[in-house]
Design a protein around this motif. Structure first.
Motif, PDB file in Angstrom:
ATOM      1  N   SER A 111       0.849  -1.190   0.000  1.00 32.36           N
ATOM      2  CA  SER A 111       0.000   0.000   0.000  1.00 32.36           C
ATOM      3  C   SER A 111       0.889   1.245   0.000  1.00 32.36           C
ATOM      4  O   SER A 111       2.117   1.162   0.044  1.00 32.36           O
ATOM      5  CB  SER A 111      -0.938   0.008   1.210  1.00 32.36           C
ATOM      6  OG  SER A 111      -1.904   1.038   1.086  1.00 32.36           O
ATOM      7  N   SER A 112       0.244   2.395  -0.047  1.00 31.81           N
ATOM      8  CA  SER A 112       0.936   3.679  -0.014  1.00 31.81           C
ATOM      9  C   SER A 112       0.219   4.597   0.960  1.00 31.81           C
ATOM     10  O   SER A 112      -1.016   4.614   1.017  1.00 31.81           O
ATOM     11  CB  SER A 112       0.941   4.294  -1.425  1.00 31.81           C
ATOM     12  OG  SER A 112       1.433   5.613  -1.393  1.00 31.81           O
ATOM     13  N   ARG A 113       0.995   5.324   1.735  1.00 30.10           N
ATOM     14  CA  ARG A 113       0.454   6.317   2.667  1.00 30.10           C
ATOM     15  C   ARG A 113      -0.628   5.728   3.570  1.00 30.10           C
ATOM     16  O   ARG A 113      -1.713   6.280   3.737  1.00 30.10           O
ATOM     17  CB  ARG A 113      -0.088   7.523   1.897  1.00 30.10           C
ATOM     18  CG  ARG A 113       1.033   8.258   1.166  1.00 30.10           C
ATOM     19  CD  ARG A 113       0.598   9.570   0.570  1.00 30.10           C
ATOM     20  NE  ARG A 113       1.758  10.279   0.030  1.00 30.10           N
ATOM     21  CZ  ARG A 113       1.693  11.438  -0.600  1.00 30.10           C
ATOM     22  NH1 ARG A 113       0.516  12.020  -0.766  1.00 30.10           N
ATOM     23  NH2 ARG A 113       2.784  12.022  -1.043  1.00 30.10           N
ATOM     24  N   GLY A 114      -0.317   4.581   4.122  1.00 36.92           N
ATOM     25  CA  GLY A 114      -1.242   3.912   5.021  1.00 36.92           C
ATOM     26  C   GLY A 114      -0.651   2.598   5.468  1.00 36.92           C
ATOM     27  O   GLY A 114       0.544   2.345   5.346  1.00 36.92           O
ATOM     28  N   VAL A 115      -1.512   1.734   5.993  1.00 37.94           N
ATOM     29  CA  VAL A 115      -1.096   0.424   6.471  1.00 37.94           C
ATOM     30  C   VAL A 115      -1.447  -0.609   5.416  1.00 37.94           C
ATOM     31  O   VAL A 115      -2.587  -0.696   4.962  1.00 37.94           O
ATOM     32  CB  VAL A 115      -1.789   0.091   7.806  1.00 37.94           C
ATOM     33  CG1 VAL A 115      -1.404  -1.317   8.261  1.00 37.94           C
ATOM     34  CG2 VAL A 115      -1.400   1.106   8.875  1.00 37.94           C
TER      35      VAL A 115
ATOM     36  N   ARG B 233       2.247   8.335  -5.202  1.00 38.38           N
ATOM     37  CA  ARG B 233       1.939   8.239  -3.778  1.00 38.38           C
ATOM     38  C   ARG B 233       0.980   9.368  -3.460  1.00 38.38           C
ATOM     39  O   ARG B 233       1.358  10.535  -3.430  1.00 38.38           O
ATOM     40  CB  ARG B 233       3.219   8.341  -2.953  1.00 38.38           C
ATOM     41  CG  ARG B 233       4.206   7.202  -3.198  1.00 38.38           C
ATOM     42  CD  ARG B 233       5.609   7.568  -2.817  1.00 38.38           C
ATOM     43  NE  ARG B 233       6.088   8.729  -3.548  1.00 38.38           N
ATOM     44  CZ  ARG B 233       7.351   9.100  -3.628  1.00 38.38           C
ATOM     45  NH1 ARG B 233       8.272   8.396  -3.020  1.00 38.38           N
ATOM     46  NH2 ARG B 233       7.703  10.167  -4.306  1.00 38.38           N
ATOM     47  N   GLY B 234      -0.253   9.026  -3.219  1.00 37.37           N
ATOM     48  CA  GLY B 234      -1.274  10.041  -3.001  1.00 37.37           C
ATOM     49  C   GLY B 234      -2.454   9.801  -3.921  1.00 37.37           C
ATOM     50  O   GLY B 234      -2.504   8.825  -4.674  1.00 37.37           O
ATOM     51  N   GLN B 235      -3.401  10.699  -3.864  1.00 33.01           N
ATOM     52  CA  GLN B 235      -4.677  10.473  -4.526  1.00 33.01           C
ATOM     53  C   GLN B 235      -4.573  10.564  -6.049  1.00 33.01           C
ATOM     54  O   GLN B 235      -3.884  11.412  -6.593  1.00 33.01           O
ATOM     55  CB  GLN B 235      -5.701  11.479  -4.008  1.00 33.01           C
ATOM     56  CG  GLN B 235      -5.979  11.323  -2.512  1.00 33.01           C
ATOM     57  CD  GLN B 235      -7.061  12.250  -2.009  1.00 33.01           C
ATOM     58  OE1 GLN B 235      -7.557  13.093  -2.732  1.00 33.01           O
ATOM     59  NE2 GLN B 235      -7.431  12.090  -0.753  1.00 33.01           N
ATOM     60  N   GLY B 236      -5.305   9.662  -6.712  1.00 37.19           N
ATOM     61  CA  GLY B 236      -5.383   9.660  -8.163  1.00 37.19           C
ATOM     62  C   GLY B 236      -6.797   9.483  -8.656  1.00 37.19           C
ATOM     63  O   GLY B 236      -7.037   9.044  -9.776  1.00 37.19           O
ATOM     64  N   GLY B 237      -7.778   9.831  -7.805  1.00 39.25           N
ATOM     65  CA  GLY B 237      -9.169   9.563  -8.121  1.00 39.25           C
ATOM     66  C   GLY B 237      -9.728  10.363  -9.269  1.00 39.25           C
ATOM     67  O   GLY B 237     -10.608   9.885 -10.001  1.00 39.25           O
ATOM     68  N   LEU B 238      -9.252  11.588  -9.475  1.00 38.35           N
ATOM     69  CA  LEU B 238      -9.817  12.405 -10.549  1.00 38.35           C
ATOM     70  C   LEU B 238      -9.630  11.718 -11.900  1.00 38.35           C
ATOM     71  O   LEU B 238     -10.539  11.685 -12.730  1.00 38.35           O
ATOM     72  CB  LEU B 238      -9.169  13.786 -10.570  1.00 38.35           C
ATOM     73  CG  LEU B 238      -9.718  14.749 -11.640  1.00 38.35           C
ATOM     74  CD1 LEU B 238      -9.744  16.169 -11.110  1.00 38.35           C
ATOM     75  CD2 LEU B 238      -8.869  14.725 -12.911  1.00 38.35           C
TER      76      LEU B 238
ATOM     77  N   TRP C 137      -8.318   8.371 -12.418  1.00 38.99           N
ATOM     78  CA  TRP C 137      -8.441   6.927 -12.497  1.00 38.99           C
ATOM     79  C   TRP C 137      -9.656   6.388 -11.766  1.00 38.99           C
ATOM     80  O   TRP C 137      -9.885   5.175 -11.775  1.00 38.99           O
ATOM     81  CB  TRP C 137      -7.171   6.276 -11.962  1.00 38.99           C
ATOM     82  CG  TRP C 137      -5.973   6.665 -12.753  1.00 38.99           C
ATOM     83  CD1 TRP C 137      -4.968   7.507 -12.362  1.00 38.99           C
ATOM     84  CD2 TRP C 137      -5.644   6.268 -14.083  1.00 38.99           C
ATOM     85  NE1 TRP C 137      -4.035   7.649 -13.354  1.00 38.99           N
ATOM     86  CE2 TRP C 137      -4.427   6.896 -14.432  1.00 38.99           C
ATOM     87  CE3 TRP C 137      -6.258   5.430 -15.033  1.00 38.99           C
ATOM     88  CZ2 TRP C 137      -3.822   6.723 -15.667  1.00 38.99           C
ATOM     89  CZ3 TRP C 137      -5.651   5.261 -16.260  1.00 38.99           C
ATOM     90  CH2 TRP C 137      -4.451   5.890 -16.573  1.00 38.99           C
ATOM     91  N   GLY C 138     -10.427   7.247 -11.114  1.00 36.90           N
ATOM     92  CA  GLY C 138     -11.674   6.797 -10.518  1.00 36.90           C
ATOM     93  C   GLY C 138     -11.529   6.361  -9.076  1.00 36.90           C
ATOM     94  O   GLY C 138     -10.523   6.589  -8.410  1.00 36.90           O
ATOM     95  N   SER C 139     -12.595   5.707  -8.582  1.00 33.48           N
ATOM     96  CA  SER C 139     -12.660   5.281  -7.194  1.00 33.48           C
ATOM     97  C   SER C 139     -11.575   4.257  -6.894  1.00 33.48           C
ATOM     98  O   SER C 139     -11.087   3.557  -7.775  1.00 33.48           O
ATOM     99  CB  SER C 139     -14.034   4.675  -6.906  1.00 33.48           C
ATOM    100  OG  SER C 139     -15.066   5.582  -7.264  1.00 33.48           O
ATOM    101  N   ASN C 140     -11.205   4.196  -5.613  1.00 27.92           N
ATOM    102  CA  ASN C 140     -10.232   3.239  -5.090  1.00 27.92           C
ATOM    103  C   ASN C 140      -8.795   3.549  -5.495  1.00 27.92           C
ATOM    104  O   ASN C 140      -7.929   2.679  -5.440  1.00 27.92           O
ATOM    105  CB  ASN C 140     -10.610   1.809  -5.478  1.00 27.92           C
ATOM    106  CG  ASN C 140     -11.989   1.421  -4.983  1.00 27.92           C
ATOM    107  OD1 ASN C 140     -12.967   1.597  -5.701  1.00 27.92           O
ATOM    108  ND2 ASN C 140     -12.083   0.959  -3.757  1.00 27.92           N
ATOM    109  N   ALA C 141      -8.547   4.797  -5.896  1.00 32.49           N
ATOM    110  CA  ALA C 141      -7.176   5.275  -6.050  1.00 32.49           C
ATOM    111  C   ALA C 141      -6.891   6.286  -4.946  1.00 32.49           C
ATOM    112  O   ALA C 141      -6.274   7.314  -5.160  1.00 32.49           O
ATOM    113  CB  ALA C 141      -6.978   5.890  -7.429  1.00 32.49           C
ATOM    114  N   THR C 142      -7.374   5.979  -3.743  1.00 34.52           N
ATOM    115  CA  THR C 142      -7.333   6.924  -2.626  1.00 34.52           C
ATOM    116  C   THR C 142      -5.914   7.213  -2.155  1.00 34.52           C
ATOM    117  O   THR C 142      -5.550   8.363  -1.916  1.00 34.52           O
ATOM    118  CB  THR C 142      -8.164   6.381  -1.449  1.00 34.52           C
ATOM    119  OG1 THR C 142      -9.473   6.057  -1.913  1.00 34.52           O
ATOM    120  CG2 THR C 142      -8.262   7.412  -0.338  1.00 34.52           C
ATOM    121  N   ASN C 143      -5.122   6.165  -2.010  1.00 39.71           N
ATOM    122  CA  ASN C 143      -3.776   6.339  -1.451  1.00 39.71           C
ATOM    123  C   ASN C 143      -2.669   6.273  -2.488  1.00 39.71           C
ATOM    124  O   ASN C 143      -1.516   6.543  -2.172  1.00 39.71           O
ATOM    125  CB  ASN C 143      -3.508   5.271  -0.385  1.00 39.71           C
ATOM    126  CG  ASN C 143      -4.225   5.558   0.910  1.00 39.71           C
ATOM    127  OD1 ASN C 143      -4.914   6.566   1.028  1.00 39.71           O
ATOM    128  ND2 ASN C 143      -4.095   4.673   1.866  1.00 39.71           N
TER     129      ASN C 143
END
Length: 687
Positions: A97-101, A145-150, A152-158
């Protein structure tokens, strides 16, 4: 679909004319390439741009690093990425994962191959053990590393991982390699590529692998062997300067041994057992690109993915169809990107001892649109970027993900960027719809009264984790700032972030204390056997609810140094904190409050023309995984002993000894093993 391993092995023995990989001197990189200043990336803006000027915390793992490091899989390659949490569970399973657990089924990291998503809605995760991309055909791996939702859509939070493979025009001829080592019986690859007339090219490839189990398990003997066979092909066409296209397909058959945890009997306890998983993964992707004018281009991509798995107590089938369209154009100081996307999922999940599906979601659809504008406020100095993605899914309805960024270039060798964005994580079916049997709790843990009778107080009650059709999508708002600087012999990349997440799914316990009243009445009457029998009909429920908040913050710093052409090095440090804000009677469902620190360094040394040493050192310090901190060195020596042949020796996890990288044993279906030091030998040829 089983492929013949013997055919691939035989080639290695009878091909004396096979030539080697490019000589090591041809793989040299200058500092700009190492810092990705002149690497053109696509994942951050969904169009080509310089990585150095990207307003995201992006890292590019180049083909040269992948080749020289001697890694044998994509997850192993990702260990070289600073700020990425990569934990090896055993010899075939990973938590990334990235920026989380990170966990076995991390759900906030989007993984793609050439823009084709590998996301599965049942677990919202990636089966890393069956992700089988030929490493020698990877052009680069782009990691955001970080958000890519704009974009690539949902579930690219981290974060986003996009594996970019080479155009087949760059893979003509024959490539062959074979590896063997202390835990690897054999790993062999064969590829052939050529031209299709004057306007196209192709490649076909095959792979076979046979790997041993770990040397040391926990409580039970390790069974994490691997047997894999795969085949694939890619075709690229460029009929003229305006049109280009590609078609690629592959299939992988995997038989993997794994150790498990799970409740499989009336003890209501997690027990450890051994099983085998048989998985077949198939995918097809086609892309058509059109240069409309010097200032505009468009792209249409369609893809199909099918995954099926049969393993102890779980049988699943998943199929998806994706269709994406995007147009980009430039008008004076304005760049505009607009796109449409559609995804259809078909899910078949058999009822099992562990998981019971609520049904009603055999098919899922998702569709949406995005718009993004980049405006040059000051010529070659200041850019403003804003955009939004709006899409609809069958679980939570309409979702929006806006973004705004500012990029300032005070000098040609410096970039300062700011970003504010919102992203969404759509719940998996496991959270939304399923019933999951978990490790039981004792009577004394949930009852306000203890009896003093050990067989009663210490009786483990059947315990369920229940999905919730009312669970909401997690919504994260992230603020980031980054700075890049490149000088003659060194470069710096710094990023800081703060993310607040609402509607986080957590567990709410429902002990239903009233169900124990008849038990206590029987005990008062001296009917102990009847009380024990009644306990077998009781249960405890952990219900998923979306009422928590989560804060993650931290930063990454990377220093790159190249004093001369034959030597380059990287030094990096990453810091991340992970903290819940919970309401009463709730508990984290994934991860827990923790702090993770990572120190890493890499060195790439070229000497005597034919020799190269690539070293990567990781120091992992985290209280998120229930393990001791560890330091591991990966060291590879590459030798081009003949213009047509090369040889490599790879030592992995040196200094760390036999160690655990993941110790969260409470997770159902997860039983990590000890990770060992290994030595692998590889010979490569190409003509």
């Amino acid at each position: 679909m089983k492929l013949s391993q013997k055919c691939l092995y035989l080639f290695m023995l009878i091909s004396p004319y096979v030539a080697a990989e490019e000589s090591l001197s041809n793989l040299d990189l200058d500092l700009d390439s190492l810092m990705a200043m002149d690497v053109q990336v696509t994942s951050a803006m969904k169009r080509t741009q310089s990585a150095f000027e990207t307003a995201s915390s992006i890292y590019v793992l180049t083909k040269e690093q992948i080749t020289r490091s001697g890694v044998t899989s994509v997850p192993e390659a990702l260990k070289m990425v600073p700020g990425l949490a990569v934990r090896q569970l055993d010899n075939n399973q990973w938590a990334i994962s990235s920026r989380g657990v990170a966990s076995r089924f991390s759900s906030k990291l989007l993984v793609m191959i050439d823009g084709q998503s590998l996301y599965t809605p049942e677990f919202a995760a990636v089966y890393w053990e069956t992700l089988n991309v030929p490493l020698y055909d990877i052009e680069r791996i782009e990691i955001i590393r970080g958000q890519g939702g704009l974009l690539w859509g949902s579930n690219a939070t981290n974060g986003v991982i996009n594996i970019i493979t080479k155009n087949s025009i760059d893979t003509r001829g024959i490539h062959a390699d074979v590896s063997s080592g202390s835990q690897l019986n054999i790993d062999t690859n064969l590829r052939y590529g050529g031209d299709i007339g004057n306007n196209g090219s192709f490649r076909v490839y095959g792979h076979a692998k046979d790997a041993q189990a770990s040397d040391k398990g926990r409580r039970i003997a390790p069974a994490d062997f691997s047997e894999q066979q795969s085949a694939g092909a890619r075709f690229d066409f460029t009929p003229n300067d305006q049109w280009s296209g590609l078609i690629q397909a592959d299939v992988t058959q995997s038989t993997l041994g794994q150790n498990y945890n799970g409740v499989v009997d009336s003890s209501n306890r997690n027990i450890s057992f051994v099983g085998t998983v048989d998985r077949t993964d198939s995918r097809i992707m086609a892309r058509l690109e059109n240069r409309i004018s010097p200032f505009a281009n468009q792209m249409l991509q369609t893809s199909w993915l099918k995954q099926s798995g049969n393993q102890a107590h779980i049988q699943e089938k998943f199929e998806s169809f994706d269709l994406d369209y995007q147009i980009n154009f430039l008008y004076q100081d304005l760049q505009f990107d607009w796109g449409l996307n559609y995804r259809y999922n078909s899910i078949s999940f058999a009822q099992s001892t562990f998981i019971q599906s609520g049904g009603g979601f055999d098919n899922l659809e998702q569709y949406g649109t995005l718009a993004q504008v980049q405006y040059n406020l000051l010529a070659d100095k200041l850019d403003f970027i804003m955009g939004v993605k709006v899409d609809h899914n069958d679980l939570t309805g309409w979702e929006s993900q806006p973004l705004a960024k500012l990029v300032w270039k005070p000098h040609n060798n410096q970039v300062l960027w700011l970003s504010a964005s919102k992203s969404v994580m759509v719940p998996s079916l496991l959270l939304f719809n399923d019933k999951f049997i978990i490790d039981g709790l004792t009577v004394e843990e949930v009852s306000p009264i203890t009896t003093g009778i050990a067989e009663i107080d210490q009786y483990y009650i059947r315990t369920y984790l229940n999905g919730n059709n009312d669970v909401k999508s997690e919504k994260s708002v992230s603020y980031e700032i980054g700075y890049r600087l490149s000088d003659a012999t060194w470069a710096l990349d710094l990023s800081l972030y703060h993310t607040d997440t609402d509607d986080v799914a957590v567990l709410e316990i429902d002990a239903n204390v009233d169900q124990f009243i008849p038990v206590f009445a029987m005990l008062q009457a001296g009917q102990i056997d009847s009380a024990l029998q009644t306990l077998t009909t009781t249960s405890i429920n952990f219900d998923l609810v979306s009422n928590a908040q989560l804060t993650t913050e931290g930063g990454d710093i990377i220093l790159t140094w190249q004093p001369f052409d034959s030597f380059s090095a990287e030094l990096g440090y990453s810091y991340n904190t992970f903290k819940y804000n919970l309401v009463d009677n709730t508990f984290p469902a994934f991860g827990f409050d923790s702090t993770s620190r990572q120190l890493f360094t890499k060195a790439d040394i070229h000497f005597l023309e034919q020799h190269n040493i690539f070293a990567s050192l990781r120091v992992e310090n985290s209280d998120a995984y229930g393990t001791e901190n560890y330091t591991a060195l990966d060291l590879t020596w590459n030798w081009t002993f003949h213009p047509n042949w090369s040889f490599a020796i790879m030592g992995k996890n040196l200094f760390a000894g036999s160690h655990l990288e993941y110790g969260n044993y409470g997770e159902t279906y997860t039983r990590p093993n000890y990770i060992d030091e290994t030595v692998t030998f590889k010979i490569t040829a190409k003509f």
